[in-house]
Design a protein around this motif. Structure first.
Motif, PDB file in Angstrom:
ATOM      1  N   THR A 137      -6.231  -3.301   4.287  1.00 35.78           N
ATOM      2  CA  THR A 137      -5.904  -4.588   3.920  1.00 35.78           C
ATOM      3  C   THR A 137      -7.125  -5.360   4.468  1.00 35.78           C
ATOM      4  O   THR A 137      -7.991  -4.927   5.375  1.00 35.78           O
ATOM      5  CB  THR A 137      -4.551  -5.002   5.065  1.00 35.78           C
ATOM      6  OG1 THR A 137      -5.143  -4.782   6.399  1.00 35.78           O
ATOM      7  CG2 THR A 137      -3.529  -4.339   4.766  1.00 35.78           C
TER       8      THR A 137
ATOM      9  N   LEU B 162       0.751  -1.219   0.081  1.00 34.31           N
ATOM     10  CA  LEU B 162       0.043   0.047  -0.072  1.00 34.31           C
ATOM     11  C   LEU B 162       0.884   1.115   0.029  1.00 34.31           C
ATOM     12  O   LEU B 162       0.622   2.289  -0.633  1.00 34.31           O
ATOM     13  CB  LEU B 162      -0.930   0.037   1.006  1.00 34.31           C
ATOM     14  CG  LEU B 162      -2.163  -0.794   1.070  1.00 34.31           C
ATOM     15  CD1 LEU B 162      -2.780  -0.979   2.352  1.00 34.31           C
ATOM     16  CD2 LEU B 162      -3.048  -0.161   0.063  1.00 34.31           C
TER      17      LEU B 162
ATOM     18  N   LEU C   4      -8.194   0.100  -2.614  1.00 28.10           N
ATOM     19  CA  LEU C   4      -8.153   1.385  -2.650  1.00 28.10           C
ATOM     20  C   LEU C   4      -9.541   1.971  -2.828  1.00 28.10           C
ATOM     21  O   LEU C   4     -10.064   1.863  -3.888  1.00 28.10           O
ATOM     22  CB  LEU C   4      -7.044   1.671  -3.645  1.00 28.10           C
ATOM     23  CG  LEU C   4      -5.619   1.372  -3.295  1.00 28.10           C
ATOM     24  CD1 LEU C   4      -4.937   1.370  -4.794  1.00 28.10           C
ATOM     25  CD2 LEU C   4      -4.908   2.125  -2.329  1.00 28.10           C
TER      26      LEU C   4
ATOM     27  N   VAL D   5      -5.522  -6.047  -0.729  1.00 30.01           N
ATOM     28  CA  VAL D   5      -5.473  -4.719  -0.456  1.00 30.01           C
ATOM     29  C   VAL D   5      -6.653  -3.878  -1.150  1.00 30.01           C
ATOM     30  O   VAL D   5      -6.928  -4.229  -2.469  1.00 30.01           O
ATOM     31  CB  VAL D   5      -4.098  -3.839  -0.495  1.00 30.01           C
ATOM     32  CG1 VAL D   5      -3.202  -4.446   0.149  1.00 30.01           C
ATOM     33  CG2 VAL D   5      -3.807  -3.842  -1.819  1.00 30.01           C
TER      34      VAL D   5
ATOM     35  N   GLY E  71      -6.614   3.439   1.828  1.00 26.70           N
ATOM     36  CA  GLY E  71      -6.125   1.843   1.607  1.00 26.70           C
ATOM     37  C   GLY E  71      -6.036   1.156   2.604  1.00 26.70           C
ATOM     38  O   GLY E  71      -5.539   1.224   3.750  1.00 26.70           O
TER      39      GLY E  71
END
Length: 179
Positions: free
Chosen positions: A47, A30, A61, A59, A45
């Motif tokens: 996880t 990230l 976004l 991940v 961002g």
């Protein structure tokens, strides 16, 4: 700077599956993406742990607009990250990139932490309610809140000296390290 942009609002979201096995690698990815893609202000961002036949960490976004999404999708493809999936893998991501994250360094009060970032609350493990806004938090320069519904919430634990520390340690000891 609204946390809803990631969890449940209609903001555009991409998920990248780089076949990562641990959170530290996902955090590094990230940060590399943020630097290399010049992500716009307001990007989240996160996880996400994926269980099942092939456990891994992916991940996501969340970008402030559709044009940003198209640009980031094209750059991800060009940089060899394959075809990012649209949407979130789940609603309970662990935030690494979020508005104000870089300001959460050193020691600050709960009220300062909330005012400086997209974090909307702090919970103390084992405590019946939220901490006093004046309680000091030693960030250890590693603040990873989790989405809980529409809120980005930091889990913290009490530490020596009457302060709080984020539950997640920046340098965790691997389980069974001596085996």
């Amino acid at each position: 700077m609204t946390p809803r942009a990631h969890a449940h609002a209609p903001s555009p979201v991409l998920t990248v599956d780089a076949d990562l096995r641990d959170l530290r690698s996902a955090d590094r990815l990230l940060h590399r993406l943020a630097a290399g893609l010049e992500l716009p202000e307001g990007t989240f961002g996160c996880t996400h742990l994926v269980r099942g036949q092939r456990p891994r960490v992916v991940v996501s976004l969340s970008l402030p607009s559709e044009p940003h999404l198209r640009t980031v999708r094209e750059r991800l493809r060009a940089d060899g990250h394959g075809e990012p999936a649209a949407g979130l893998p789940d609603a309970s991501g662990r935030a690494v990139l979020y508005p104000g994250a870089s300001a959460l360094t050193g020691t600050m009060t709960v009220a300062e932490l909330i005012a400086a970032s997209a974090i909307s609350g702090v919970t103390v493990l084992g405590a019946p309610g939220p901490p006093d806004p004046g309680t000091r938090v030693v960030t250890r320069d590693h603040v990873r809140p989790q989405w809980q519904g529409d809120a980005l919430v930091l889990a913290a634990t009490p530490a020596r000296g009457g302060v709080l520390v984020p539950f997640e340690s920046p340098d965790p000891t691997p389980c069974c390290a001596d085996h």
